[in-house]
Design an enzyme around this catalytic site. Structure first.
Site, PDB file in Angstrom:
ATOM      1  N   PRO A  11     -16.631  36.313   9.448  1.00 56.39           N
ATOM      2  CA  PRO A  11     -16.051  36.793  10.699  1.00 56.39           C
ATOM      3  C   PRO A  11     -16.857  37.908  11.373  1.00 56.39           C
ATOM      4  CG  PRO A  11     -14.757  37.524   8.815  1.00 56.39           C
ATOM      5  CD  PRO A  11     -15.730  36.516   8.299  1.00 56.39           C
ATOM      6  N   ASN A  12     -16.900  37.804  12.674  1.00 51.54           N
ATOM      7  CA  ASN A  12     -17.524  38.797  13.564  1.00 51.54           C
ATOM      8  C   ASN A  12     -19.049  38.803  13.530  1.00 51.54           C
ATOM      9  OD1 ASN A  12     -14.995  39.904  14.572  1.00 51.54           O
ATOM     10  ND2 ASN A  12     -14.723  40.683  12.493  1.00 51.54           N
ATOM     11  N   ARG A  19     -22.511  44.036  18.433  1.00 55.86           N
ATOM     12  CA  ARG A  19     -21.474  44.642  17.596  1.00 55.86           C
ATOM     13  C   ARG A  19     -22.048  45.831  16.823  1.00 55.86           C
ATOM     14  NH1 ARG A  19     -19.733  42.189  11.752  1.00 55.86           N
ATOM     15  NH2 ARG A  19     -18.063  43.663  11.330  1.00 55.86           N
ATOM     16  N   TYR A  24     -25.497  47.498  12.570  1.00 58.91           N
ATOM     17  CA  TYR A  24     -25.983  46.137  12.302  1.00 58.91           C
ATOM     18  C   TYR A  24     -27.284  45.780  13.021  1.00 58.91           C
ATOM     19  CZ  TYR A  24     -21.349  45.658  10.261  1.00 58.91           C
ATOM     20  OH  TYR A  24     -20.226  45.831   9.491  1.00 58.91           O
ATOM     21  N   ASN A  75     -23.025  35.627   3.685  1.00 54.65           N
ATOM     22  CA  ASN A  75     -22.565  36.927   4.164  1.00 54.65           C
ATOM     23  C   ASN A  75     -21.150  36.682   4.660  1.00 54.65           C
ATOM     24  OD1 ASN A  75     -21.911  39.295   5.383  1.00 54.65           O
ATOM     25  ND2 ASN A  75     -23.764  39.438   6.647  1.00 54.65           N
ATOM     26  N   ALA A  78     -16.118  40.664   6.433  1.00 51.67           N
ATOM     27  CA  ALA A  78     -14.972  41.385   5.871  1.00 51.67           C
ATOM     28  C   ALA A  78     -14.256  40.598   4.770  1.00 51.67           C
ATOM     29  CB  ALA A  78     -13.992  41.739   6.990  1.00 51.67           C
ATOM     30  N   GLU A  99     -25.537  36.618  -2.381  1.00 51.84           N
ATOM     31  CA  GLU A  99     -24.713  37.362  -1.423  1.00 51.84           C
ATOM     32  C   GLU A  99     -25.620  38.288  -0.611  1.00 51.84           C
ATOM     33  OE1 GLU A  99     -21.813  39.761  -3.456  1.00 51.84           O
ATOM     34  OE2 GLU A  99     -20.977  40.569  -1.595  1.00 51.84           O
ATOM     35  N   HIS A 101     -25.749  41.147   2.729  1.00 50.58           N
ATOM     36  CA  HIS A 101     -25.110  41.962   3.777  1.00 50.58           C
ATOM     37  C   HIS A 101     -26.192  42.701   4.533  1.00 50.58           C
ATOM     38  CE1 HIS A 101     -21.140  41.224   2.157  1.00 50.58           C
ATOM     39  NE2 HIS A 101     -21.690  41.378   0.960  1.00 50.58           N
ATOM     40  N   ARG A 108     -21.180  53.122   2.874  1.00 49.85           N
ATOM     41  CA  ARG A 108     -20.124  53.037   3.876  1.00 49.85           C
ATOM     42  C   ARG A 108     -18.748  53.344   3.260  1.00 49.85           C
ATOM     43  NH1 ARG A 108     -20.765  47.838   7.420  1.00 49.85           N
ATOM     44  NH2 ARG A 108     -19.391  49.115   8.738  1.00 49.85           N
TER      45      ARG A 108
HETATM   46  C1  DQA Z   1     -21.182  43.022   6.444  1.00 48.78           C
HETATM   47  C2  DQA Z   1     -20.467  44.210   5.779  1.00 48.78           C
HETATM   48  C3  DQA Z   1     -18.956  44.010   5.771  1.00 48.78           C
HETATM   49  O1  DQA Z   1     -18.310  45.119   5.165  1.00 48.78           O
HETATM   50  C4  DQA Z   1     -18.434  43.864   7.195  1.00 48.78           C
HETATM   51  O2  DQA Z   1     -17.056  43.600   7.188  1.00 48.78           O
HETATM   52  C5  DQA Z   1     -19.188  42.844   7.974  1.00 48.78           C
HETATM   53  C6  DQA Z   1     -20.643  42.769   7.836  1.00 48.78           C
HETATM   54  C7  DQA Z   1     -22.712  43.244   6.551  1.00 48.78           C
HETATM   55  O3  DQA Z   1     -23.421  42.284   6.763  1.00 48.78           O
HETATM   56  O4  DQA Z   1     -23.171  44.386   6.446  1.00 48.78           O
HETATM   57  O5  DQA Z   1     -18.603  42.114   8.776  1.00 48.78           O
HETATM   58  O6  DQA Z   1     -20.968  41.874   5.646  1.00 48.78           O
END
Ligand code: DQA
Length: 143
Positions: A11-12, A19, A24, A75, A78, A99, A101, A108
């Site tokens: 998501p997002n 964003r 990011y 990735n 959340a 995994e 990120h 964080r």
């Molecule tokens: C994320 C880190 C997560 O905590 C966050 O909710 C994201 C992006 C990252 O790529 O740094 O949506 O996965």
């Protein structure tokens, strides 16, 4: 098909580029896809690249990769910190999962320090931005 790496984004991540760019960066998801595509071709891998805001859709894609994929780079955004359903889908796999990120979760908020995915993943790359995806592909092409 045997060499198809699924790259799954949660998501997002469709909003990357606009964003919270201070966290990011300015790279968009389309930029990341293009970067990964180029790198995969160079290494003889094919990609199945996806983004979804829907937890169930991500579970479906992980299940699809059981028969159609050779590895997953995920990735989960959340859902990393909340989803037992994604963990269970990964536990049912026999292919490697990496995994990724973009941000360094451990610099964080405390709620981002726990990942349901890490215990089921081969490895974790975080904090290296879009480069993390390419590094994961590199690893898969050499293993
Ligand atoms: C994320 C880190 C997560 O905590 C966050 O909710 C994201 C992006 C990252 O790529 O740094 O949506 O996965």
């Amino acid at each position: 098909m045997a060499n198809t790496v699924y790259i799954l984004n949660g998501p997002n991540l469709n909003l990357l580029g606009t964003r919270e760019p201070e966290i990011y960066g300015s790279t968009t998801l389309a930029d990341i896809e293009a970067m990964c595509q180029k790198h995969a071709e160079k290494n003889g891998l094919s990609l199945s690249f996806h983004q979804s805001n829907d937890e169930g859709a991500l579970v479906e894609l992980i299940q699809e990769a059981r028969s159609k994929g050779s590895a997953i780079i995920i990735n989960a955004g959340a859902y990393t910190h909340t989803s037992v359903a994604i963990l269970d889908a990964i536990l049912a796999l026999e292919i490697p999962v990496i995994e990724v990120h973009l941000s360094n979760l451990f610099k964080r908020e405390a709620f981002r320090h726990h990942s349901y995915i890490t215990p089921a993943a081969q490895g974790l790359i975080c904090g290296l931005g879009a480069q993390g995806y390419v590094m994961a592909l590199d690893y898969l092409s050499q293993s």
